[in-house]
Design a protein around this motif. Structure first.
Motif, mmCIF file in Angstrom:
data_model
loop_
_atom_site.group_PDB
_atom_site.id
_atom_site.type_symbol
_atom_site.label_atom_id
_atom_site.label_comp_id
_atom_site.label_asym_id
_atom_site.label_seq_id
_atom_site.Cartn_x
_atom_site.Cartn_y
_atom_site.Cartn_z
ATOM 1 N N UNK A 130 0.736 -1.072 0.124
ATOM 2 C CA UNK A 130 -0.097 0.163 -0.049
ATOM 3 C C UNK A 130 0.738 1.358 0.023
ATOM 4 N N UNK A 131 0.867 1.869 -1.159
ATOM 5 C CA UNK A 131 1.721 2.953 -1.441
ATOM 6 C C UNK A 131 1.059 4.236 -1.167
ATOM 7 N N UNK A 132 1.894 5.434 -0.582
ATOM 8 C CA UNK A 132 1.313 6.606 -0.511
ATOM 9 C C UNK A 132 2.060 7.547 -1.477
ATOM 10 N N UNK A 133 1.313 9.059 -1.639
ATOM 11 C CA UNK A 133 2.118 9.833 -2.460
ATOM 12 C C UNK A 133 3.180 10.514 -1.691
ATOM 13 N N UNK A 134 3.524 10.164 -0.443
ATOM 14 C CA UNK A 134 4.729 10.441 0.620
ATOM 15 C C UNK A 134 5.831 9.670 0.118
ATOM 16 N N UNK A 135 5.526 8.547 -0.661
ATOM 17 C CA UNK A 135 6.764 7.662 -0.638
ATOM 18 C C UNK A 135 6.820 6.706 0.241
ATOM 19 N N UNK B 173 -9.105 -8.517 4.182
ATOM 20 C CA UNK B 173 -9.352 -7.568 5.057
ATOM 21 C C UNK B 173 -8.147 -7.664 6.242
ATOM 22 N N UNK B 174 -7.833 -8.784 6.731
ATOM 23 C CA UNK B 174 -6.739 -8.633 7.566
ATOM 24 C C UNK B 174 -5.302 -8.315 7.020
ATOM 25 N N UNK B 175 -5.271 -8.520 5.747
ATOM 26 C CA UNK B 175 -4.028 -8.236 5.240
ATOM 27 C C UNK B 175 -3.996 -6.722 4.916
ATOM 28 N N UNK B 176 -4.904 -6.008 4.322
ATOM 29 C CA UNK B 176 -4.950 -4.631 4.593
ATOM 30 C C UNK B 176 -4.784 -3.917 5.616
ATOM 31 N N UNK B 177 -5.532 -4.489 6.672
ATOM 32 C CA UNK B 177 -5.573 -3.672 8.079
ATOM 33 C C UNK B 177 -3.955 -3.793 8.528
ATOM 34 N N UNK B 178 -3.349 -5.157 8.321
ATOM 35 C CA UNK B 178 -1.980 -5.113 8.855
ATOM 36 C C UNK B 178 -0.870 -4.346 8.035
ATOM 37 N N UNK C 213 2.254 -6.124 3.773
ATOM 38 C CA UNK C 213 1.829 -7.473 4.444
ATOM 39 C C UNK C 213 1.795 -8.655 3.596
ATOM 40 N N UNK C 214 1.701 -9.908 4.224
ATOM 41 C CA UNK C 214 1.920 -11.064 3.207
ATOM 42 C C UNK C 214 0.396 -11.530 3.362
#
Length: 368
Positions: free
Chosen positions: A38-43, A99-104, A48-49
């Motif tokens: 999960x990447x942000x515009x701040x770099x 959902x767990x992977x995104x949350x992690x 997560x696996x």
């Protein structure tokens, strides 16, 4: 700061040792994991696996990209509670594993943004925790004895048995292991939903007399009536609630019916650290222990360790055996020290040393 990209890199995991814990858990010789970015515009990027030896990431990765990525793009990654609530609204379309992977990954991202380990964001309670070895199903009582003695000799502080799932055989295994390790060594039994009520009562009484520390999942998840009766008849603590998939709302009936002594949780079944932190505090409100279940892959288990460091009502950290069925994708994986302890991570975020070179060599597909 906004999320500007989400991807899942599916990479092969071969040569997994054949392993069984219960009827639905056999691990194949090959599987795959997914590296979620999960990447942000701040770099800054959170990781997560996704997946495990028995649940390939290829099953869940497409639904994460299809259903959850649109919910993430353009969002403030620090608004984790709102994002988590939104993901749970679509749980009929996506698995709690996704959902767990995104949350992690969002917890990892928050720690990196703050420059703190995740347990510090939650509020650190401890800096180390005892580890216990959690067996696979083994061939006979002698194999359990050998394994338990080896881990005791290595300094591990407890051993949990996943038994053959026949009540008489299971009792003999528990008796043999107790004789081998002595009366002062902590032992637990996880019967993986294998018994009906009469057999669960018989096994429970046997291990209660042997001084076992807890009796885990003796009945099916749906048999709350049986759990209530069983808890009334036994003094050994009963632990349920590991497997029902869902969030905070799956736990109240176990509390209102007084059907279990401990609560249980993990990342893929409950939808991540956000749910687990809430339910651990729910257990604390009722004066109950909350024991964190193994979560299927190396990065999940490192995330579990952070949670354990932030809880005062947990006692041990689970290491499911054998290592080759659960540890993969890291340059350096978690190791127990000579005193049988796991220590608090110190790096920002989850702090895992992901083996990006291994992932590149074994990439099957990148989902965007």
């Amino acid at each position: 700061m906004k999320i500007d990209d989400v991807s899942v890199t599916i990479f092969a995991w071969n040569n997994i040792p054949p392993t069984i814990y219960h009827q639905g858990s056999a691990a194949a010789s090959g599987s795959n994991l997914g590296l979620l970015r999960i990447h942000t515009d701040a770099g800054v990027e959170g990781h997560a696996f996704l997946g495990s030896a028995s649940n390939p990431a290829a099953m869940d990765g497409p639904q994460l990209i299809r259903s959850l990525k649109p919910m993430l793009i353009g969002q403030d990654p620090l608004q984790r509670e709102r994002i988590h609530a939104g993901m749970r609204l679509v749980n009929r379309s996506v698995s709690y594993r996704t959902i767990g992977a995104v949350d992690t990954a969002l917890w990892d991202l928050a720690g990196k943004i703050a420059g703190l380990p995740v347990h510090a964001l939650m509020g650190t309670f401890r800096t180390s925790i005892p580890a216990y070895a959690s067996s696979q199903v083994l061939a006979d009582a002698a194999a359990y004895v050998d394994q338990a003695q080896a881990f005791k000799a290595a300094g591990w502080q407890a051993y949990k048995i996943h038994p053959p799932r026949d009540p008489d055989h299971d009792i003999r295994v528990c008796q043999a292991v107790r004789r081998a390790v002595g009366d002062d060594y902590r032992l637990m039994l996880d019967s993986t939903w294998s018994y009906d009520y009469p057999d669960a009562l018989r096994v429970g009484r046997a291990i209660q007399d042997l001084g076992y520390y807890w009796f885990e999942d003796p009945l099916s998840d749906e048999d709350i009536y049986g759990y209530v009766k069983l808890r009334q008849k036994l003094d050994i603590p009963i632990m349920a609630t590991e497997f029902p998939a869902g969030g905070l709302d799956t736990y109240p009936i176990w509390l209102t019916e007084r059907a279990t002594d401990y609560l249980r949780g993990d990342i893929p079944n409950k939808g991540g650290l956000t749910t687990m932190l809430k339910t651990a505090h729910l257990a604390e409100a009722f004066g109950m222990k909350y024991e964190v279940h193994h979560s299927g892959n190396s990065l999940n288990n490192l995330a579990n360790l952070h949670l354990c460091m932030a809880l005062r009502n947990t006692t041990m950290w689970e290491v499911l055996l054998p290592d080759g069925a659960h540890k993969y994708g890291m340059i350096e994986d978690l190791q127990i020290d000579a005193d049988g302890l796991m220590h608090a991570p110190t790096a920002a975020g989850i702090g895992g040393q992901i083996d990006f070179d291994l992932i590149r060599r074994n990439t099957e597909v990148v989902l965007r």
